[in-house]
Design a protein around this motif. Structure first.
Motif, PDB file in Angstrom:
ATOM      1  N   VAL A 124      20.252   1.350  -4.641  1.00  0.00           N
ATOM      2  CA  VAL A 124      19.895   1.803  -5.785  1.00  0.00           C
ATOM      3  C   VAL A 124      18.282   0.511  -6.142  1.00  0.00           C
ATOM      4  CG1 VAL A 124      19.861   1.573  -8.756  1.00  0.00           C
ATOM      5  CG2 VAL A 124      21.332   2.734  -6.666  1.00  0.00           C
ATOM      6  N   ASP A 125      17.625   1.347  -6.818  1.00  0.00           N
ATOM      7  CA  ASP A 125      16.259  -0.027  -7.004  1.00  0.00           C
ATOM      8  C   ASP A 125      16.390  -0.248  -8.321  1.00  0.00           C
ATOM      9  OD1 ASP A 125      14.836   2.702  -7.732  1.00  0.00           O
ATOM     10  OD2 ASP A 125      12.758   2.142  -7.425  1.00  0.00           O
ATOM     11  N   GLU A 126      15.893  -1.750  -8.611  1.00  0.00           N
ATOM     12  CA  GLU A 126      16.266  -2.021 -10.244  1.00  0.00           C
ATOM     13  C   GLU A 126      15.005  -3.273 -10.186  1.00  0.00           C
ATOM     14  OE1 GLU A 126      17.891  -1.506 -12.497  1.00  0.00           O
ATOM     15  OE2 GLU A 126      20.224  -1.077 -11.869  1.00  0.00           O
ATOM     16  N   ASP A 127      13.863  -2.595 -11.044  1.00  0.00           N
ATOM     17  CA  ASP A 127      12.638  -3.714 -11.427  1.00  0.00           C
ATOM     18  C   ASP A 127      13.590  -4.384 -12.443  1.00  0.00           C
ATOM     19  OD1 ASP A 127      10.172  -4.249 -11.225  1.00  0.00           O
ATOM     20  OD2 ASP A 127       9.303  -2.617 -12.183  1.00  0.00           O
ATOM     21  N   VAL A 128      13.536  -5.572 -12.027  1.00  0.00           N
ATOM     22  CA  VAL A 128      13.693  -6.326 -13.825  1.00  0.00           C
ATOM     23  C   VAL A 128      13.515  -8.069 -13.622  1.00  0.00           C
ATOM     24  CG1 VAL A 128      16.308  -5.220 -13.810  1.00  0.00           C
ATOM     25  CG2 VAL A 128      16.029  -7.422 -12.574  1.00  0.00           C
ATOM     26  N   ASP A 129      13.213  -8.297 -14.245  1.00  0.00           N
ATOM     27  CA  ASP A 129      12.294  -9.813 -14.243  1.00  0.00           C
ATOM     28  C   ASP A 129      13.591 -10.399 -13.986  1.00  0.00           C
ATOM     29  OD1 ASP A 129      14.195 -10.516 -16.774  1.00  0.00           O
ATOM     30  OD2 ASP A 129      12.759 -10.612 -18.032  1.00  0.00           O
ATOM     31  N   ARG A 130      13.363 -11.899 -12.946  1.00  0.00           N
ATOM     32  CA  ARG A 130      14.335 -13.148 -12.487  1.00  0.00           C
ATOM     33  C   ARG A 130      15.146 -13.253 -13.316  1.00  0.00           C
ATOM     34  NH1 ARG A 130      14.767 -18.079 -13.664  1.00  0.00           N
ATOM     35  NH2 ARG A 130      12.666 -18.144 -14.714  1.00  0.00           N
ATOM     36  N   PHE A 202       7.112 -11.961 -14.006  1.00  0.00           N
ATOM     37  CA  PHE A 202       7.870 -11.005 -12.825  1.00  0.00           C
ATOM     38  C   PHE A 202       6.682 -12.021 -12.334  1.00  0.00           C
ATOM     39  CE2 PHE A 202       8.646  -7.547 -15.624  1.00  0.00           C
ATOM     40  CZ  PHE A 202      10.198  -6.682 -14.652  1.00  0.00           C
ATOM     41  N   SER A 203       7.953 -12.281 -11.341  1.00  0.00           N
ATOM     42  CA  SER A 203       6.888 -12.762  -9.361  1.00  0.00           C
ATOM     43  C   SER A 203       6.159 -11.911  -9.241  1.00  0.00           C
ATOM     44  CB  SER A 203       8.159 -13.635  -8.490  1.00  0.00           C
ATOM     45  OG  SER A 203       8.753 -14.990  -9.533  1.00  0.00           O
ATOM     46  N   PRO A 204       4.927 -12.497  -8.622  1.00  0.00           N
ATOM     47  CA  PRO A 204       4.550 -13.925  -8.580  1.00  0.00           C
ATOM     48  C   PRO A 204       3.383 -14.176  -9.328  1.00  0.00           C
ATOM     49  CG  PRO A 204       2.732 -12.963  -6.616  1.00  0.00           C
ATOM     50  CD  PRO A 204       3.743 -11.509  -8.058  1.00  0.00           C
ATOM     51  N   ALA A 205       3.707 -13.288 -10.542  1.00  0.00           N
ATOM     52  CA  ALA A 205       2.571 -13.898 -11.686  1.00  0.00           C
ATOM     53  C   ALA A 205       2.750 -15.528 -12.331  1.00  0.00           C
ATOM     54  CB  ALA A 205       2.395 -13.295 -12.618  1.00  0.00           C
ATOM     55  N   ASP A 206       4.229 -15.695 -12.305  1.00  0.00           N
ATOM     56  CA  ASP A 206       4.167 -17.774 -12.538  1.00  0.00           C
ATOM     57  C   ASP A 206       3.060 -18.327 -11.416  1.00  0.00           C
ATOM     58  OD1 ASP A 206       5.787 -16.332 -10.148  1.00  0.00           O
ATOM     59  OD2 ASP A 206       7.908 -17.281 -11.125  1.00  0.00           O
ATOM     60  N   ASN A 226       3.737  -4.129 -10.592  1.00  0.00           N
ATOM     61  CA  ASN A 226       4.764  -4.786  -9.955  1.00  0.00           C
ATOM     62  C   ASN A 226       5.100  -4.383  -8.549  1.00  0.00           C
ATOM     63  OD1 ASN A 226       5.050  -6.198 -12.331  1.00  0.00           O
ATOM     64  ND2 ASN A 226       7.122  -5.170 -12.431  1.00  0.00           N
ATOM     65  N   ASP A 227       4.395  -2.806  -8.365  1.00  0.00           N
ATOM     66  CA  ASP A 227       4.591  -2.675  -6.910  1.00  0.00           C
ATOM     67  C   ASP A 227       4.293  -3.260  -6.069  1.00  0.00           C
ATOM     68  OD1 ASP A 227       5.679  -0.553  -5.119  1.00  0.00           O
ATOM     69  OD2 ASP A 227       3.993  -0.310  -5.552  1.00  0.00           O
ATOM     70  N   PHE A 228       4.107  -3.833  -4.683  1.00  0.00           N
ATOM     71  CA  PHE A 228       3.258  -4.825  -4.197  1.00  0.00           C
ATOM     72  C   PHE A 228       2.959  -3.077  -2.848  1.00  0.00           C
ATOM     73  CE2 PHE A 228       6.496  -8.158  -4.090  1.00  0.00           C
ATOM     74  CZ  PHE A 228       5.243  -9.040  -4.722  1.00  0.00           C
ATOM     75  N   SER A 229       3.393  -2.591  -2.933  1.00  0.00           N
ATOM     76  CA  SER A 229       2.710  -1.335  -1.817  1.00  0.00           C
ATOM     77  C   SER A 229       1.283  -0.966  -2.426  1.00  0.00           C
ATOM     78  CB  SER A 229       3.592  -0.269  -1.706  1.00  0.00           C
ATOM     79  OG  SER A 229       4.249  -0.769  -1.062  1.00  0.00           O
ATOM     80  N   THR A 230       1.169  -0.874  -3.291  1.00  0.00           N
ATOM     81  CA  THR A 230       0.419  -0.472  -4.298  1.00  0.00           C
ATOM     82  C   THR A 230      -1.334  -1.359  -4.884  1.00  0.00           C
ATOM     83  OG1 THR A 230       1.815   0.810  -5.558  1.00  0.00           O
ATOM     84  CG2 THR A 230      -0.524   0.601  -7.594  1.00  0.00           C
ATOM     85  N   ALA A 231      -0.645  -2.945  -5.293  1.00  0.00           N
ATOM     86  CA  ALA A 231      -1.658  -3.833  -5.274  1.00  0.00           C
ATOM     87  C   ALA A 231      -2.221  -4.045  -4.421  1.00  0.00           C
ATOM     88  CB  ALA A 231      -0.607  -4.913  -5.127  1.00  0.00           C
ATOM     89  N   ALA A 232      -1.392  -3.953  -2.780  1.00  0.00           N
ATOM     90  CA  ALA A 232      -2.070  -3.794  -1.584  1.00  0.00           C
ATOM     91  C   ALA A 232      -3.204  -3.176  -1.337  1.00  0.00           C
ATOM     92  CB  ALA A 232      -1.173  -3.820   0.241  1.00  0.00           C
ATOM     93  N   ALA A 233      -2.452  -1.629  -1.539  1.00  0.00           N
ATOM     94  CA  ALA A 233      -3.883  -0.259  -2.108  1.00  0.00           C
ATOM     95  C   ALA A 233      -5.039  -0.648  -2.712  1.00  0.00           C
ATOM     96  CB  ALA A 233      -3.371   1.018  -2.016  1.00  0.00           C
ATOM     97  N   MET A 234      -4.613  -0.879  -3.445  1.00  0.00           N
ATOM     98  CA  MET A 234      -5.936  -1.672  -4.594  1.00  0.00           C
ATOM     99  C   MET A 234      -6.816  -2.661  -4.086  1.00  0.00           C
ATOM    100  SD  MET A 234      -4.185  -0.689  -8.342  1.00  0.00           S
ATOM    101  CE  MET A 234      -5.812  -1.248  -9.319  1.00  0.00           C
ATOM    102  N   VAL A 235      -6.462  -3.433  -3.482  1.00  0.00           N
ATOM    103  CA  VAL A 235      -6.824  -4.945  -3.112  1.00  0.00           C
ATOM    104  C   VAL A 235      -7.873  -3.942  -1.146  1.00  0.00           C
ATOM    105  CG1 VAL A 235      -6.615  -6.609  -0.899  1.00  0.00           C
ATOM    106  CG2 VAL A 235      -4.836  -6.954  -2.909  1.00  0.00           C
ATOM    107  N   SER A 236      -7.421  -3.152  -0.834  1.00  0.00           N
ATOM    108  CA  SER A 236      -7.938  -2.304  -0.185  1.00  0.00           C
ATOM    109  C   SER A 236      -9.819  -1.834  -0.054  1.00  0.00           C
ATOM    110  CB  SER A 236      -6.869  -1.417   0.790  1.00  0.00           C
ATOM    111  OG  SER A 236      -7.341  -0.276   0.584  1.00  0.00           O
TER     112      SER A 236
END
Length: 314
Positions: A124-130, A202-206, A226-236
């Motif tokens: 199960v995936d859980e998107d929670v803060d630290r 959420f890391s790595p905002a801190d 929050n999703d790193f794959s989406t962030a990478a696609a936007m960076v590209s």
């Protein structure tokens, strides 16, 4: 002393209310209240106290909850002794992870399903803060959580903490970015840049705040993803930067994104397995722990191999 009553006190400490404890255990709030009242009658000092709607453990209650962990461990070790005679794999191991860890670990766990000597695993995936990862151990056998090096450690007095990765966060950018020619970056190199970062909490905002402090100016965040794959696609697709984990983000070569290490700062995140101590003894859980460690080692080795090929002379 009733082990069940002790376990309720422990759950109350993790969940903060009678109602939440009841939901976690699948019992009625009145049953929780009655058991806790019966436990309280055995002691002259209060075990709990109210703070608004939250029920907190007193110092005495916290000490007893820690003792309850030892009781649970002893019972689990006794059960594990019997499991060794019957195989010990006849149970489902429940594993949760934050999203990028789920992408990294869950497919390989699924590939092991049905193999001899491997238990049934529910992922199960859980998107929670630290700060919310430890409480998830009430519902899952293994919680894969992450924290940055500068953040408070996990509560080892009530959890087993097993390391999976010590993973650097690198600065991601398009290969045509003005900083892409540098082998490594310093905070001062990042002045005037724009960023894709995670939501606050959420890391790595801190970590980006630490970068800004070292650079002497705030980093301008234009997107929060929050999703790193989406962030990478936007960076590209633009001139924005992002802090991305080195080992657990799969960036397609078609995106033309490069990662550069950041010097002068500790940009390491700890990816750990958080487990209630008594569950580590169960053979099925220990088999999955070993599998997760091997998967982590494989991803680190793959990253190192790619880096060696990328830097090798033509």
């Amino acid at each position: 002393m009733d082990p069940y009553q002790l376990s309720l006190l422990r759950e109350l400490g993790d969940h903060g209310s009678v109602a939440a404890t009841a939901r976690a255990l699948g019992v009625s709030p009145s049953a929780v209240s009655q058991s806790l009242a019966a436990l309280q009658r055995k002691f002259n000092t209060p075990l709990t106290q109210k703070r608004g709607r939250i029920v907190e453990l007193t110092e005495a209650g916290q000490a007893l909850a820690v003792a309850a962990i030892a009781v649970s461990e002893a019972i689990a070790r006794a059960e594990a002794t019997v499991e060794e005679f019957v195989g010990g794999l006849d149970r489902t191991v429940h594993v949760c992870a934050f999203h990028s860890a789920a992408v990294t670990f869950f497919p390989d766990l699924a590939a092991l399903e049905g193999t001899e000597g491997f238990p049934v695993v529910e992922c199960v995936d859980e998107d929670v803060d630290r700060v919310s990862f430890p409480a998830l151990t009430a519902a899952y056998d293994i919680v894969i959580g992450h924290r940055m090096s500068h953040t408070p450690p996990w509560p080892r007095e009530r959890l087993a903490v097993l390391s999976l990765l010590r993973e650097p966060l690198d600065v991601a950018m398009h290969a045509s970015h003005r900083l892409a020619g540098k082998a490594e970056l310093t905070p001062s190199d990042l002045e005037g840049t724009t960023w894709i970062s995670t939501h606050l909490g959420f890391s790595p905002a801190d970590m980006l705040d630490a970068v800004a402090a070292a650079a002497g100016e705030p980093m301008r965040v234009v997107h929060r993803i929050n999703d790193f794959s989406t962030a990478a696609a936007m960076v590209s697709e633009g001139d924005h930067l992002a802090l991305l984990p080195r080992h657990t983000v799969r960036i397609p070569s078609s995106q033309d994104v490069v990662l550069r290490p950041l010097a002068g700062l500790q940009t390491v995140r700890h990816v750990d397995m958080l487990i209630r101590p008594e569950r580590v003894s169960h053979r099925a859980v220990s088999v999955v722990i070993d599998a997760l460690r091997k998967i982590a080692q494989s991803h680190v080795q793959n990253t190192e191999d790619r880096n060696e090929r990328a830097t090798a002379p033509a």
